[in-house]
Design an enzyme around this catalytic site. Structure first.
Site, PDB file in Angstrom:
ATOM      1  CG  HIS A 353      42.355  43.972 -12.346  1.00 53.15           C
ATOM      2  ND1 HIS A 353      43.078  42.954 -12.924  1.00 53.15           N
ATOM      3  CD2 HIS A 353      41.340  44.256 -13.210  1.00 53.15           C
ATOM      4  CE1 HIS A 353      42.535  42.653 -14.097  1.00 53.15           C
ATOM      5  NE2 HIS A 353      41.484  43.427 -14.293  1.00 53.15           N
ATOM      6  CB  CYS A 354      44.864  41.169  -7.408  1.00 58.49           C
ATOM      7  SG  CYS A 354      46.170  42.170  -8.123  1.00 58.49           S
TER       8      CYS A 354
END
Length: 361
Positions: A353-354
């Site tokens: 997600h990062c």
């Protein structure tokens, strides 16, 4: 001074709403990606190929690395020569809002490498702080300048219906906006994201060096439906943190007044740590946070990314890998849930997600 996005009728869609595409950045920082980032680049490639099956992927890569990136990815992505200090597109890219006419607005937050002089992870983040506006310019999207308000994309989740989810540990950390009260921070979020309600979780994931971003601990999987990182091990510091988050969520409602359905997503059973073998691979610049052997990494299956056709879920060669995939498959019956070996991304300090940022349709 431009009116706030809220006054202009914009809001932040949920990640599970349709995407125009996804923004990513090629990983080249020697202090984040050990051994020339070779393993990280393979992981990024698998992620990009999976996302690209259902939407456009924009990849920021500087000229010096373009031929390398092309050797991995060919014509699967749109390459943009925009300089960066690292590859965390979630945190440096713009937060793109929409209005009911389908127009887009890119919010450009101040970025200070997760804490600036107080507890930031590197000192030179000049290029990263420009990524959002430069990318919006490349897409020919108007920009709402939210600076000097410091925020990263990983610190907020939206249900697309007026609710924003954050952690107190991150948004109230002294390295972000120390001169603002909690109420002022909340109002800035509501105005900048076109939202009605902010839910403040107390904690994120233990030893998360972003000061516990929400995107590692909890995520919306649908309206009034969430996953929460969980452990039953009462001796793990994570237990008390997740328990406090759960107790808050059980009392809370979303912006529409609905109570939440909460799915517990276990953290990996075996703690993910930096090993002696990893250490020689890193090359740090002055003032950059250094890794140490035995350091616990903030591993969490909640750091998944919802693409148009797939949900990409971190895997750690752990007994809970399949458990996480099974839970998320039930949450996303219309998407392919894909496990991605993710330790090599985790070694950089974040996860799937990062390194992704959705661009709504």
């Amino acid at each position: 001074m431009m009116d706030s996005p809220k006054k202009l009728g914009y809001h932040m869609p949920a990640e599970y709403e349709p995407h125009h595409g996804t923004l990513m950045i090629w990983p080249t920082r020697p202090g984040s990606w050990p051994f020339q980032g070779k393993a990280a680049k393979r992981a990024f490639t698998q992620i990009i190929e999976t996302i690209a099956e259902g939407e456009r992927v924009y990849l920021l890569v500087e000229q010096a690395y373009l031929s390398e990136a092309q050797s991995y990815l060919g014509d699967k992505v749109v390459y943009l020569d925009i300089p960066t200090n690292d590859a965390w597109a979630r945190d440096t890219g713009p937060t793109i809002l929409v209005n009911d006419k389908g127009k887009k607005l890119a919010v450009d937050w101040a970025f200070n490498a997760w804490g600036g002089t107080y507890d930031g992870l590197y000192q030179d983040y000049e290029e990263d702080d420009q990524v959002a506006s430069r990318f919006a310019e490349a897409l020919e999207r108007p920009v709402y300048d939210a600076k000097p308000f410091v925020l990263e994309g990983g610190a907020i989740h939206s249900d697309g219906q007026g609710t924003i989810l954050v952690t107190e540990s991150c948004l109230l950390s002294p390295g972000r906006n120390p001169n603002l009260t909690k109420e002022e921070i909340e109002n800035t979020l509501l105005e900048s994201l076109g939202a009605e309600k902010v839910i403040w979780l107390p904690y994120g994931i233990y030893q998360d060096e972003t000061n516990e971003h929400v995107d590692n601990v909890a995520a919306f999987v649908g309206p009034a439906e969430l996953v929460l990182a969980w452990t039953d091990d009462e001796n793990d510091p994570q237990y008390a943190m997740s328990k406090a988050d759960l107790e808050l969520l059980e009392q809370e409602t979303d912006a529409k007044g609905c109570h939440f359905t909460i799915h517990k997503l276990p953290i990996p059973a075996v703690r993910q740590v930096v090993t002696e073998e990893d250490l020689p691979g890193y090359i740090y610049e002055e003032g950059e946070e250094k890794r140490y052997a035995g350091e616990r990494l903030a591993a969490s299956y909640v750091n998944f990314y919802i693409a148009n056709k797939a949900v990409l879920v971190p895997q750690f060669e752990d007994v809970n890998d399949q458990v996480a995939l099974d839970i998320l498959s039930k949450c996303f019956p219309d998407r392919k849930v894909v496990g991605i070996p993710a330790r090599d991304i985790l070694l950089g300090g974040g996860n799937i997600h990062c390194i992704t940022q959705q661009i709504p349709e």
